[in-house]
Design a protein around this motif. Structure first.
Motif, PDB file in Angstrom:
ATOM      1  N   UNK A  51       0.842  -0.835  -0.006  1.00 59.55           N
ATOM      2  CA  UNK A  51       0.453   0.008   0.057  1.00 59.55           C
ATOM      3  C   UNK A  51       0.715   1.600   0.199  1.00 59.55           C
ATOM      4  N   UNK A  52       1.968   1.054   0.643  1.00 63.47           N
ATOM      5  CA  UNK A  52       2.997   2.565   1.409  1.00 63.47           C
ATOM      6  C   UNK A  52       3.529   2.517  -0.383  1.00 63.47           C
ATOM      7  N   UNK A  53       3.991   2.042  -1.180  1.00 62.04           N
ATOM      8  CA  UNK A  53       4.858   1.503  -2.396  1.00 62.04           C
ATOM      9  C   UNK A  53       3.896   2.332  -3.348  1.00 62.04           C
ATOM     10  N   UNK A  54       2.721   2.167  -3.246  1.00 56.36           N
ATOM     11  CA  UNK A  54       1.664   2.629  -4.385  1.00 56.36           C
ATOM     12  C   UNK A  54       1.503   3.646  -4.298  1.00 56.36           C
ATOM     13  N   UNK A  55       0.877   4.679  -2.787  1.00 53.70           N
ATOM     14  CA  UNK A  55       0.843   5.856  -2.545  1.00 53.70           C
ATOM     15  C   UNK A  55       1.948   6.778  -3.016  1.00 53.70           C
ATOM     16  N   UNK A  56       3.276   6.183  -2.754  1.00 51.84           N
ATOM     17  CA  UNK A  56       4.388   6.436  -2.700  1.00 51.84           C
ATOM     18  C   UNK A  56       4.539   6.728  -4.068  1.00 51.84           C
ATOM     19  N   UNK A  57       4.214   6.015  -4.788  1.00 50.05           N
ATOM     20  CA  UNK A  57       4.778   5.825  -6.400  1.00 50.05           C
ATOM     21  C   UNK A  57       3.770   6.963  -7.209  1.00 50.05           C
ATOM     22  N   UNK A  58       1.929   7.736  -6.619  1.00 53.07           N
ATOM     23  CA  UNK A  58       1.380   8.506  -6.838  1.00 53.07           C
ATOM     24  C   UNK A  58       0.439   8.667  -6.947  1.00 53.07           C
ATOM     25  N   UNK A  59      -0.349   6.805  -6.670  1.00 54.81           N
ATOM     26  CA  UNK A  59      -1.756   6.830  -6.404  1.00 54.81           C
ATOM     27  C   UNK A  59      -2.067   7.238  -5.136  1.00 54.81           C
ATOM     28  N   UNK A  60      -3.457   8.151  -5.623  1.00 55.91           N
ATOM     29  CA  UNK A  60      -4.125   9.287  -4.878  1.00 55.91           C
ATOM     30  C   UNK A  60      -5.435   8.063  -3.985  1.00 55.91           C
ATOM     31  N   UNK A  61      -5.039   6.918  -3.777  1.00 56.54           N
ATOM     32  CA  UNK A  61      -6.005   6.216  -2.874  1.00 56.54           C
ATOM     33  C   UNK A  61      -5.860   4.820  -3.125  1.00 56.54           C
ATOM     34  N   UNK A  62      -6.298   3.895  -2.748  1.00 53.76           N
ATOM     35  CA  UNK A  62      -5.997   2.311  -2.020  1.00 53.76           C
ATOM     36  C   UNK A  62      -7.685   2.237  -1.837  1.00 53.76           C
ATOM     37  N   UNK A  63      -7.474   0.928  -2.809  1.00 56.79           N
ATOM     38  CA  UNK A  63      -9.468   0.110  -2.451  1.00 56.79           C
ATOM     39  C   UNK A  63      -8.413  -1.033  -2.584  1.00 56.79           C
ATOM     40  N   UNK A  64      -9.410  -2.514  -1.411  1.00 61.17           N
ATOM     41  CA  UNK A  64      -9.620  -3.329  -1.735  1.00 61.17           C
ATOM     42  C   UNK A  64     -10.746  -3.947  -2.715  1.00 61.17           C
ATOM     43  N   UNK A  65     -10.218  -4.947  -4.150  1.00 59.40           N
ATOM     44  CA  UNK A  65     -11.307  -4.942  -4.718  1.00 59.40           C
ATOM     45  C   UNK A  65     -12.790  -5.663  -3.717  1.00 59.40           C
ATOM     46  N   UNK A  66     -12.917  -5.829  -2.795  1.00 59.94           N
ATOM     47  CA  UNK A  66     -14.556  -5.776  -2.464  1.00 59.94           C
ATOM     48  C   UNK A  66     -14.964  -4.965  -2.022  1.00 59.94           C
ATOM     49  N   UNK A  67     -14.620  -3.494  -2.154  1.00 62.31           N
ATOM     50  CA  UNK A  67     -15.582  -2.847  -1.824  1.00 62.31           C
ATOM     51  C   UNK A  67     -16.766  -1.985  -2.624  1.00 62.31           C
ATOM     52  N   UNK A  68     -17.450  -2.157  -1.797  1.00 60.61           N
ATOM     53  CA  UNK A  68     -18.500  -1.909  -1.434  1.00 60.61           C
ATOM     54  C   UNK A  68     -18.632  -0.626  -3.163  1.00 60.61           C
TER      55      UNK A  68
END
Length: 212
Positions: free
Chosen positions: A93-110
């Motif tokens: 999650x941290x790697x993805x956010x540091x790469x520039x992602x504006x948010x992080x959701x799980x695929x089972x998100x409602x």
């Protein structure tokens, strides 16, 4: 206003399902689907294919989500990335956010939260769940605590290590034996979870221990 979305996921059926969810939202329209990051980058060479948001998987063949997000940050900064993954470990999650992602959701998100996240990203620039917010806070605390836990002589060693001096020259300057200096190095690598001198330099610059 209608915002354009691209879904990047190597699982075709899942990608189509996510696209179908997004299509059901009034303010969003799916432009196209991609199977990996390289396919997305190739598509973006055409200005007509540049979306407002990319829903990005993390683990993909050829070019993964972290690498692709970093590329978008450098070459298409106007495109906002929202990670959508099954990976839930803090490091990913941290790697993805540091790469520039504006948010992080799980695929089972409602469905409702996915819609809220998309809206927040386009309107406010980011969307962080409580879980992700805690991970970010803990990351910052860890950085602070690691700096605070350094001894004065360790900080002095780090500052010398950021120059072109050899370890033997550093030992002479600090009036210590080369073996003791090697001990400082090994302890710091373990304490700061680093692998080499380059990592130590990057750490020192990021934490303002050394200014180039």
């Amino acid at each position: 206003m209608e915002y354009s979305v691209v879904v990047v996921d190597d699982h075709i059926l899942l990608s189509q399902a996510i696209g179908g969810l997004v299509e059901a939202f009034d303010q969003f329209k799916v432009m196209y689907l991609c199977k990996n990051g390289q396919e997305l980058i190739d598509a973006l060479q055409n200005p007509k294919n540049i979306p407002d948001i990319v829903l990005m998987d993390v683990n993909m063949p050829i070019l993964n989500g972290i690498e692709t997000t970093a590329h978008l940050k450098d070459h298409f900064p106007e495109v906002k990335v929202l990670a959508l993954s099954i990976e839930e470990d803090d490091a990913t999650i941290l790697k993805m956010l540091r790469a520039g992602a504006k948010g992080y959701l799980m695929k089972d998100v409602k469905k409702a939260e996915l819609q809220e996240a998309l809206l927040e990203v386009v309107e406010n620039g980011y969307y962080h769940t409580n879980t992700v917010a805690k991970i970010l806070v803990n990351s910052l605390r860890h950085k602070e605590s690691s700096v605070l836990s350094l001894k004065e002589r360790e900080i002095e060693f780090i500052q010398h290590a950021c120059t072109e001096k050899t370890y033997r020259e550093i030992a002479d300057i600090m009036c210590l034996s080369p073996k003791t200096i090697e001990g400082y190095r090994d302890v710091l690598f373990e304490k700061l979870n680093l692998r080499n001198r380059t990592g130590l330099v990057i750490y020192a610059i990021k934490n303002k221990i050394f200014t180039p």
